[in-house]
Design an enzyme around this catalytic site. Structure first.
Site, short mmCIF file in Angstrom:
data_model
loop_
_atom_site.label_atom_id
_atom_site.label_comp_id
_atom_site.label_asym_id
_atom_site.label_seq_id
_atom_site.Cartn_x
_atom_site.Cartn_y
_atom_site.Cartn_z
N HIS A 66 -2.10 -3.49 -6.64
CA HIS A 66 -2.67 -3.06 -5.36
C HIS A 66 -4.15 -3.44 -5.33
O HIS A 66 -5.01 -2.70 -5.80
CB HIS A 66 -2.45 -1.55 -5.21
N SER A 106 0.83 -1.21 0.00
CA SER A 106 0.00 0.00 0.00
C SER A 106 0.86 1.25 0.00
O SER A 106 0.38 2.32 -0.35
CB SER A 106 -0.85 0.07 1.27
N GLU A 124 -5.31 -1.28 -8.49
CA GLU A 124 -4.44 -0.17 -8.89
C GLU A 124 -3.12 -0.81 -9.35
O GLU A 124 -2.43 -1.47 -8.56
CB GLU A 124 -4.22 0.74 -7.66
N ASN A 176 -4.33 5.89 -1.82
CA ASN A 176 -4.10 6.37 -0.45
C ASN A 176 -3.73 7.84 -0.38
O ASN A 176 -3.97 8.51 0.62
CB ASN A 176 -3.05 5.51 0.24
#
Ligand SMILES: NC(=O)c1ccc[n+]([C@@H]2O[C@H](COP(=O)([O-])OP(=O)(O)OC[C@H]3O[C@@H](n4cnc5c(N)ncnc54)[C@H](O)[C@@H]3O)[C@@H](O)[C@H]2O)c1
Length: 281
Positions: free
Chosen positions: A137, A116, A149, A187
């Protein structure tokens, strides 16, 4: 490609193995934690059972998928894999060591990390073939969430990106390709929103349920940012914000003092029964 190895059988690894096996990949799931793999197989079985009850998977598909999953406690089991998805603990040294070994043990495979927050470019630099290293991801829970992702490191080859995009589509998910950068896109956008929500509570602007209600009803978010933070884990949110803050050197990512305080107090969200909300189950 039809053979995958998944390294790390925690929250994400078991979901990743589930989805590959469901889509006809021979899957080996590897973890070093003693006794974990039997428990994980039981979890995967229970998750398939839920899909059968919902009617999204037939009993035959469930049985065929379960028969495609092998487990191992040794990284040597990656040797026949054409794709390796690393979903081990989020510690740089752990991942760097795994990638140095994968480079040797699976010389022809595409090597993907589900990290992440760790740089794909840095992970790739642990190997002698950074062109074949990429970020995949997945989102939690993996069998349910549509997005993957796909993160292109500085040296990732176009051919690797094309292969991984095709794999993600074959898993019935939607790939979105981004370049390697702290927090990628997911994120980097999500965590500052959560952080602002925490600041609103800290400054007495509104209570947690009011903040969440505003984002749900006013912005059409399915879950409010503070309920989502409780689900992700406040310690995980703090960790990612610390990385964004450190890597960009920009004060806009500084974690709210209340978030740090709650983590110090052990109020980590759902997993400890208390975060911005109280969980009785
Ligand atoms: N949990 C999430 O919501 C989420 C979402 C997206 C991405 N991720 C990423 O996925 C990865 C895994 O996260 P998680 O939440 O599943 O973690 P987790 O702690 O639940 O599982 C990690 C597993 O890796 C195993 N492991 C550690 N070192 C190993 C090694 N050398 N070889 C094999 N296995 C090893 C551990 O025993 C553990 O079972 C992390 O990089 C994390 O950042 C997590």
């Amino acid at each position: 490609m039809s053979r995958v190895a998944v390294v790390g059988a925690g929250t994400m690894g078991n979901g990743v193995a589930h989805v590959f096996a469901q889509h006809a990949w021979d899957t080996v799931l590897i973890d070093v934690a003693p006794g974990l793999l039997e428990r994980v197989l039981a979890t995967i079985r229970a998750n398939f059972e839920r899909q059968v009850k919902k009617g999204t998977v037939t009993a035959e598909q469930r049985d065929a998928a379960l028969a495609r999953i092998r487990t191992s406690s040794s990284l040597d089991a990656v040797k026949d894999a054409e794709l390796v998805v690393e979903a081990a603990s989020e510690q740089p040294e752990t991942k760097f060591k795994i990638f140095r070994e994968l480079d040797r043990l699976a010389p022809a495979a595409v090597l993907a990390s589900n990290t992440s927050s760790i740089s794909i470019t840095t992970i790739a630099a642990q190997t002698r073939r950074p062109g074949q290293v990429i970020g995949m991801h997945f989102m939690n829970p993996v069998p349910v969430m549509e997005l993957v992702e796909v993160v292109r490191g500085m040296e990732t080859a176009d051919e690797t990106v094309v292969k991984v995009v095709e794999v993600v589509k074959a898993l019935g998910k939607t790939p979105v390709v981004v370049n390697d950068s702290p927090g990628f896109v997911s994120n980097r956008v999500l965590m500052p929103m959560i952080n602002e929500a925490v600041s609103c509570v800290m400054e007495g602007v509104a209570a947690p349920d009011a903040v969440d209600q505003i984002m749900r009803l006013g912005m059409n978010h399915p879950v409010g940012p503070l309920a989502l933070a409780d689900l992700i884990g406040l310690d995980v949110c703090l960790h990612i914000l610390d990385i964004l803050h450190h890597d960009f050197g920009d004060p806009k990512y500084r974690p709210a003092a209340l978030l740090r305080k709650m983590v110090a107090a052990g109020r980590l969200g759902r997993k400890t029964g208390r975060g911005f909300y109280v969980y009785r189950d």
